[in-house]
Design a protein around this motif. Structure first.
Motif, PDB file in Angstrom:
ATOM      1  N   UNK A  40       0.665  -1.133  -0.065  1.00  0.00           N
ATOM      2  CA  UNK A  40       0.200  -0.063  -0.041  1.00  0.00           C
ATOM      3  C   UNK A  40       0.753   1.339  -0.134  1.00  0.00           C
ATOM      4  N   UNK A  41       1.916   1.195   0.803  1.00  0.00           N
ATOM      5  CA  UNK A  41       2.926   2.564   0.708  1.00  0.00           C
ATOM      6  C   UNK A  41       3.672   2.548  -0.501  1.00  0.00           C
ATOM      7  N   UNK A  46      -2.126   9.637  -2.258  1.00  0.00           N
ATOM      8  CA  UNK A  46      -3.358  10.429  -1.880  1.00  0.00           C
ATOM      9  C   UNK A  46      -4.544  10.491  -2.551  1.00  0.00           C
ATOM     10  N   UNK A  47      -4.392  10.598  -4.186  1.00  0.00           N
ATOM     11  CA  UNK A  47      -5.581  10.482  -4.946  1.00  0.00           C
ATOM     12  C   UNK A  47      -6.451   9.052  -4.865  1.00  0.00           C
ATOM     13  N   UNK A  48      -5.429   8.081  -5.121  1.00  0.00           N
ATOM     14  CA  UNK A  48      -5.884   6.631  -5.057  1.00  0.00           C
ATOM     15  C   UNK A  48      -6.909   6.575  -3.750  1.00  0.00           C
ATOM     16  N   UNK A  49      -6.208   6.904  -2.764  1.00  0.00           N
ATOM     17  CA  UNK A  49      -6.702   6.917  -1.219  1.00  0.00           C
ATOM     18  C   UNK A  49      -7.990   7.498  -1.045  1.00  0.00           C
ATOM     19  N   UNK A  50      -8.185   8.583  -1.749  1.00  0.00           N
ATOM     20  CA  UNK A  50      -9.344   9.490  -1.681  1.00  0.00           C
ATOM     21  C   UNK A  50     -10.506   8.710  -2.416  1.00  0.00           C
ATOM     22  N   UNK A  51     -10.282   8.349  -3.756  1.00  0.00           N
ATOM     23  CA  UNK A  51     -11.120   7.395  -4.681  1.00  0.00           C
ATOM     24  C   UNK A  51     -11.572   6.262  -3.775  1.00  0.00           C
ATOM     25  N   UNK A  52     -10.674   5.594  -3.323  1.00  0.00           N
ATOM     26  CA  UNK A  52     -11.086   4.496  -2.302  1.00  0.00           C
ATOM     27  C   UNK A  52     -12.063   4.832  -1.553  1.00  0.00           C
TER      28      UNK A  52
END
Length: 172
Positions: free
Chosen positions: A145-146, A151-157
């Motif tokens: 994951x790291x 940050x973009x993929x995290x927000x989309x998930x």
């Protein structure tokens, strides 16, 4: 014919005749007294012998009774000993059966305890392996994951999970 006896005209006048008569009378009187004493002594001795024979007979009967009693006691003791041996054999068999049963139960308990220990050790090992696998999976996931998430993929998930939440709650 001469009718004199050694110078005596009649035989009863002869002192030898009277000595012989006196001797015969003396022997008869003394013999009678002696005979009475001898017969009384012989009768007494016969009575003593008879009493001794009666005592011997009585003692023999008592000895025979004692022998029979001793034989009966011996037979009773023998029967009692045989009975005791039979009871001892039965008791020994019962004790042996009880000991065998106890040994079998003890072996089964030990086997159960060993199986329980093995199962506990196996469960502990599986738990350790799972914990180790989970830690490795978490560490690997964290690493993946790291490396792959920003940050973009995290927000989309997060947005996708929040949007999917009503549908998931309805299904449950």
């Amino acid at each position: 014919m001469d009718t004199t006896y050694h110078g005596y005209e009649h035989f009863w006048l002869n002192p030898t005749f009277w000595v012989a008569i006196s001797f015969i009378l003396f022997v008869l009187l003394v013999g009678r007294t002696a005979w009475a004493r001898i017969t009384s002594m012989l009768d007494a001795r016969g009575a003593r012998i008879q009493a001794d024979l009666a005592d011997a007979s009585r003692l023999r009967a008592e000895a025979e009774a004692l022998r029979q009693q001793a034989e009966a006691d011996r037979a009773a003791a023998l029967a009692e000993a045989e009975d005791m041996i039979a009871r001892a054999r039965v008791e020994a068999g019962r004790v042996a059966e009880a000991a065998a049963l106890e040994a079998e139960q003890s072996a089964k308990r030990r086997e159960r305890m060993a199986l329980d220990r093995i199962a506990a050790a196996e469960a502990g090992a599986i738990a350790e392996v799972r914990n180790a696998a989970a830690e490795i999976a978490i560490a690997a996931t964290r690493e993946v994951l790291t490396e792959t998430m920003d940050a973009k993929k995290d927000a989309a998930l997060i947005d996708s999970a929040v949007a999917d939440l009503p549908r998931a709650l309805r299904a449950a």
